[in-house]
Write an enzyme that holds these catalytic residues in place. Structure first.
Site, PDB file in Angstrom:
ATOM      1  N   ASP A  75      43.800  28.848  37.812  1.00 37.55           N
ATOM      2  CA  ASP A  75      42.490  29.262  38.343  1.00 37.55           C
ATOM      3  C   ASP A  75      41.974  30.454  37.539  1.00 37.55           C
ATOM      4  O   ASP A  75      42.753  31.188  36.915  1.00 37.55           O
ATOM      5  CB  ASP A  75      42.551  29.579  39.847  1.00 37.55           C
ATOM      6  CG  ASP A  75      43.473  30.745  40.190  1.00 37.55           C
ATOM      7  OD1 ASP A  75      44.535  30.868  39.570  1.00 37.55           O
ATOM      8  OD2 ASP A  75      43.120  31.530  41.094  1.00 37.55           O
ATOM      9  N   GLU A 140      45.703  32.384  42.227  1.00 40.94           N
ATOM     10  CA  GLU A 140      46.205  33.706  41.867  1.00 40.94           C
ATOM     11  C   GLU A 140      45.071  34.709  41.903  1.00 40.94           C
ATOM     12  O   GLU A 140      45.225  35.836  42.375  1.00 40.94           O
ATOM     13  CB  GLU A 140      46.838  33.688  40.469  1.00 40.94           C
ATOM     14  CG  GLU A 140      47.756  34.883  40.194  1.00 40.94           C
ATOM     15  CD  GLU A 140      47.017  36.124  39.693  1.00 40.94           C
ATOM     16  OE1 GLU A 140      47.562  37.228  39.801  1.00 40.94           O
ATOM     17  OE2 GLU A 140      45.880  35.989  39.197  1.00 40.94           O
TER      18      GLU A 140
HETATM   19 ZN   LIG Z   1      46.000  36.212  35.591  1.00 43.73          ZN
END
Ligand SMILES: [Zn+2]
Length: 397
Positions: A75, A140
Site C-alpha cells: 500500500d 501499513e
Molecule cells: Zn513504508
C-alpha cells in the site's frame, strides 16, 4: 517471465494504484512474479468491525528450515495533487536515470528488488536450502490494524515459524549503504485533562482556574530528561503536542483544560515503566501545584492512546553481520547500525523472530515526485542477493 529485473518489477507494482486500503492490483502483480519462481502464495483478508477489509499476501518457497522472511507493504500514501507531479504518480515513467511514481522508495522498490534478487538466486543456485517467505501487507500506511500484526498471527497459527526477517522499508537518509535499522524506539501518546471550577475572570476566588494546573503538569513531563540515551539508542524524548482549553470567552475561567503528548522512548524503559514514570511526574507536579495558594492539589485525569509501540533492539549478530557485510561488499560503505526514526511494522515482527531493516534512500518518500535512481534498484538487488546467500550460508553452518 523471470522477474530478475527490479526496474520492470517496480514498474508493474507502481502501475497498480494501491492507496491504502485499496489492493489496486499490487498483490496480484506480486503474486504473478512469485508463482513462476515456485512460491506457494496465499492471500489473507483481514477484517475488523468498522474498518475496511484489507488484502494481505503470504508466500513461501521451501518446506524446511532455516527460514528467512522478507516483510513489507504494497500500500502507498495518496499522491496528493496529481497536477503537481512532474510525471503521473501511477505511470512509472523512466526519465533520465530515475523512475518516478508513488511507492518507488516506500516501498514497492524494496519489494521489486527482493523479488529480483530471489529470481537471480534461483537462476544461479536453485532454491535456497531452507525456506524463504514474503509477508506483505496492504495496511501499513493506514491504521495498520488489518496488516502485519494479523498476518503474522494467522501465519503462526498455521504453523509458520521464522528464524530471521528483513524488512525492506527505506532506511538510508542520503545514499544507499548509509544505514541499517536494528531496532526502533517505543512510542506512547496520551491526553491529560486538568479540572477546575468555572467562573467569572473578575471573581477568581469563586473559581478554580485549571490552566494554572496545566502549565506545571505539562512542564513536569518535558523536564528533566527521562534518560541520557544508551549505546544503541538516543535519549528518550517527550513532546507536548497540543494544548487545548476550548474557551472562546476572555472573561470566563474555564472548567477544564487539557494537553496531549507523545513520548519516544529507548530500551531504558518498557511501555509500562515509562507510563508509571509519567504518572509519577504528574502526581508530584499536581501535589506541588494547587490551582491557587492554599487550595487542594490540581485534579487531573490521563487517557492513554490505544496500542503503544514497544521498543526493541535486535541482537542477532549473524543476521546483522550478513546484511552489513552485503551492504559493504556492494556499496563499499560501512552502514551505520541505527535505531532512529519512527516506528515500523518491525515492531510486530520482533515478537516472532529477530528483525532488521534495510531498503532504498528515503528522501522522496510520501512526497510529490517520489522517485528512485535506477542504479539504486540494481545495487539494492545485489545487496539483497548477497544477503540471501550469506544468511543461508551462516544459518546452515
Ligand atoms: Zn513504508
Amino acid at each position: 517471465m523471470s522477474a530478475s529485473d527490479p526496474v520492470a518489477n517496480l514498474q508493474d507494482l507502481i502501475r497498480c494504484p494501491s492507496v491504502t486500503p485499496a489492493e489496486g492490483g499490487a498483490l496480484t502483480a506480486l503474486e504473478s512474479m512469485l508463482i513462476p519462481l515456485g512460491f506457494k502464495v496465499e492471500r489473507m483478508v483481514a477484517t475488523e468491525p468498522g474498518m475496511p477489509d484489507i488484502e494481505n499476501l503470504y508466500a513461501r518457497l521451501g518446506t524446511d528450515g532455516p527460514h528467512l522472511m522478507f516483510a513489507g507493504h504494497t500500500d502507498v500514501v495518496p499522491p496528493g495533487d496529481e497536477a503537481s507531479w512532474s510525471h503521473p504518480p501511477f505511470a512509472a515513467e523512466i526519465v533520465g536515470d530515475e523512475l518516478f511514481g508513488r511507492g518507488a522508495v516506500d516501498m514497492k522498490g524494496g519489494i521489486a528488488c527482493f523479488v529480483a534478487a530471489m529470481a537471480r538466486h534461483i537462476e544461479k543456485h536453485g532454491a535456497p536450502k531452507g525456506s524463504i517467505s514474503f509477508l506483505i501487507t496492504g495496511d501499513e500506511e493506514g491504521p495498520a490494524v488489518n496488516g502485519t500484526e494479523k498476518l503474522l498471527k494467522w501465519a503462526a497459527e498455521n504453523g509458520e515459524r521464522w528464524d530471521a526477517c528483513l524488512v525492506g522499508e527505506p532506511t538510508n537518509p542520503d545514499q544507499l549503504g548509509d544505514m541499517i535499522k536494528i531496532g526502533r524506539r517505543g512510542s506512547i501518546s496520551g491526553k491529560v485533562t486538568v479540572f477546575g471550577v468555572q467562573g467569572h475572570a473578575a471573581y477568581p476566588h469563586l473559581a478554580d482556574n485549571p490552566v494554572r494546573g496545566l502549565l506545571p503538569l505539562a512542564s513536569a513531563l518535558m523536564d528533566p530528561p527521562f534518560d541520557t540515551g544508551t549505546p544503541e539508542f538516543p535519549a528518550s524524548n517527550l513532546e507536548v503536542t497540543s494544548v487545548d482549553v476550548g474557551n472562546s470567552a476572555t472573561n470566563v475561567i474555564p472548567a477544564k483544560a487539557g494537553f496531549a503528548f507523545n513520548i519516544r522512548f529507548n530500551d531504558t524503559w518498557t511501555a509500562d515503566t515509562v507510563k508509571a514514570e509519567i504518572v509519577r511526574r504528574l502526581d508530584l507536579a499536581a501535589a506541588e501545584s494547587p490551582l491557587r495558594p492554599g487550595r487542594d492539589p490540581a485534579r487531573y485525569e490521563i487517557v492513554w492512546a490505544e496500542r503503544p509501540s514497544h521498543v526493541f533492539l535486535t541482537r542477532n549478530n549473524a543476521l546483522i553481520a550478513s546484511l552489513s557485510s552485503a551492504v559493504e561488499k556492494v556499496t563499499g560503505r560501512t552502514p551505520q547500525l541505527s535505531t532512529t526514526g519512527g516506528t515500523s511494522d518491525a515492531r510486530f515482527i520482533k515478537d516472532y523472530c529477530p528483525v532488521v531493516e534495510f531498503g532504498l534512500v528515503g528522501q522522496t518518500m510520501h512526497m510529490v515526485d517520489e522517485r528512485v535512481a535506477l542504479a539504486d534498484l540494481e545495487m539494492l538487488t545485489q545487496i539483497y542477493g548477497t544477503f540471501i546467500s550469506r544468511w543461508f550460508d551462516n544459518a546452515l553452518l
